[in-house]
Enzyme design. Structure first.
Site, PDB file in Angstrom:
ATOM      1  N   ASP A  32       0.852  -1.190   0.000  1.00  0.00           N
ATOM      2  CA  ASP A  32       0.000   0.000   0.000  1.00  0.00           C
ATOM      3  C   ASP A  32       0.891   1.245   0.000  1.00  0.00           C
ATOM      4  O   ASP A  32       1.928   1.304   0.668  1.00  0.00           O
ATOM      5  CB  ASP A  32      -0.911  -0.024   1.239  1.00  0.00           C
ATOM      6  N   ASN A  87     -12.779  -2.852   2.625  1.00  0.00           N
ATOM      7  CA  ASN A  87     -13.658  -1.684   2.681  1.00  0.00           C
ATOM      8  C   ASN A  87     -14.581  -1.748   1.468  1.00  0.00           C
ATOM      9  O   ASN A  87     -14.112  -1.884   0.331  1.00  0.00           O
ATOM     10  CB  ASN A  87     -12.824  -0.400   2.652  1.00  0.00           C
ATOM     11  N   GLN A  94     -14.118   2.925   1.168  1.00  0.00           N
ATOM     12  CA  GLN A  94     -13.541   2.409  -0.076  1.00  0.00           C
ATOM     13  C   GLN A  94     -13.270   3.597  -0.986  1.00  0.00           C
ATOM     14  O   GLN A  94     -14.172   4.410  -1.245  1.00  0.00           O
ATOM     15  CB  GLN A  94     -14.491   1.415  -0.769  1.00  0.00           C
ATOM     16  N   HIS A 100     -10.159  -5.098  -3.486  1.00  0.00           N
ATOM     17  CA  HIS A 100      -8.839  -5.303  -2.879  1.00  0.00           C
ATOM     18  C   HIS A 100      -8.998  -5.721  -1.431  1.00  0.00           C
ATOM     19  O   HIS A 100      -9.840  -5.193  -0.707  1.00  0.00           O
ATOM     20  CB  HIS A 100      -7.955  -4.062  -2.989  1.00  0.00           C
ATOM     21  N   HIS A 102      -7.045  -5.601   2.082  1.00  0.00           N
ATOM     22  CA  HIS A 102      -5.904  -5.067   2.835  1.00  0.00           C
ATOM     23  C   HIS A 102      -5.414  -6.194   3.756  1.00  0.00           C
ATOM     24  O   HIS A 102      -6.205  -6.716   4.569  1.00  0.00           O
ATOM     25  CB  HIS A 102      -6.339  -3.910   3.735  1.00  0.00           C
TER      26      HIS A 102
HETATM   27  P1  DGP Z   1      -9.538   1.720   0.242  1.00  0.00           P
HETATM   28  O1  DGP Z   1      -9.653   2.954   1.078  1.00  0.00           O
HETATM   29  O2  DGP Z   1      -9.985   0.464   1.002  1.00  0.00           O
HETATM   30  O3  DGP Z   1     -10.219   1.837  -1.103  1.00  0.00           O
HETATM   31  O4  DGP Z   1      -7.982   1.494  -0.010  1.00  0.00           O
HETATM   32  C1  DGP Z   1      -7.293   1.933  -1.139  1.00  0.00           C
HETATM   33  C2  DGP Z   1      -5.844   1.836  -0.807  1.00  0.00           C
HETATM   34  O5  DGP Z   1      -5.100   1.915  -1.999  1.00  0.00           O
HETATM   35  C3  DGP Z   1      -5.321   2.962   0.094  1.00  0.00           C
HETATM   36  O6  DGP Z   1      -4.877   2.414   1.328  1.00  0.00           O
HETATM   37  C4  DGP Z   1      -4.163   3.578  -0.687  1.00  0.00           C
HETATM   38  C5  DGP Z   1      -3.894   2.573  -1.765  1.00  0.00           C
HETATM   39  N1  DGP Z   1      -3.503   3.145  -3.036  1.00  0.00           N
HETATM   40  C6  DGP Z   1      -4.211   4.045  -3.766  1.00  0.00           C
HETATM   41  N2  DGP Z   1      -3.559   4.316  -4.917  1.00  0.00           N
HETATM   42  C7  DGP Z   1      -2.428   3.548  -4.903  1.00  0.00           C
HETATM   43  C8  DGP Z   1      -1.356   3.386  -5.828  1.00  0.00           C
HETATM   44  O7  DGP Z   1      -1.288   3.988  -6.897  1.00  0.00           O
HETATM   45  N3  DGP Z   1      -0.369   2.537  -5.450  1.00  0.00           N
HETATM   46  C9  DGP Z   1      -0.398   1.823  -4.267  1.00  0.00           C
HETATM   47  N4  DGP Z   1       0.631   1.018  -4.010  1.00  0.00           N
HETATM   48  N5  DGP Z   1      -1.402   1.951  -3.393  1.00  0.00           N
HETATM   49  C10 DGP Z   1      -2.398   2.808  -3.704  1.00  0.00           C
END
Ligand code: DGP
Length: 114
Positions: A32, A87, A94, A100, A102
């Protein structure tokens, strides 16, 4: 949002870089961008589905593969305790509408979640 505009589809295709942890026939796992624990890995299906419920309805094999891969990563990186979070929906925080999981591990995790 369709697969074409989806940031996680672009990670699957390699168009956007990420720190990849594993890939399988059905899944990609990567760290993340904004880690909330020493281990914070996102496990996603290669197939674009907006959330875990949609994935389960559309592709049970990919759903099982995603859960199995989350367990693999948590077992490898954690001490046996981990949290798996999906989420689902804007009110549940979300922000990316490509399914996805976590995988959070490596510290004591509080309960209840916020
Ligand atoms: P959610 O809030 O459950 O939709 O989580 C989305 C997650 O995705 C958040 O913790 C940050 C991560 N995230 C968003 N964009 C990127 C990205 O471009 N690269 C990576 N590695 N993580 C990302």
């Amino acid at each position: 949002m369709s697969g074409e505009d989806c940031i996680f589809c672009k990670i699957v295709s390699g168009e956007i870089p990420a720190e990849i942890v594993s890939t399988t026939d059905h899944t990609v796992a990567f760290r993340d961008l904004d880690p909330q624990a020493p281990t914070h890995v996102l496990v996603i299906p290669k197939r674009h589905e907006p959330d875990i419920g949609s994935l389960a309805a559309a592709d049970p094999d990919a759903t099982i593969a995603l859960l199995a891969e989350a367990r693999q990563i948590a077992t490898k990186e954690g001490n046996g305790s981990y949290r798996l979070v999906f989420n689902t929906g804007a009110d549940a925080h979300q922000t990316v509408f490509h399914c996805h999981a976590h995988v959070l591990a490596g510290r004591e995790l509080g309960w209840p979640p916020g």
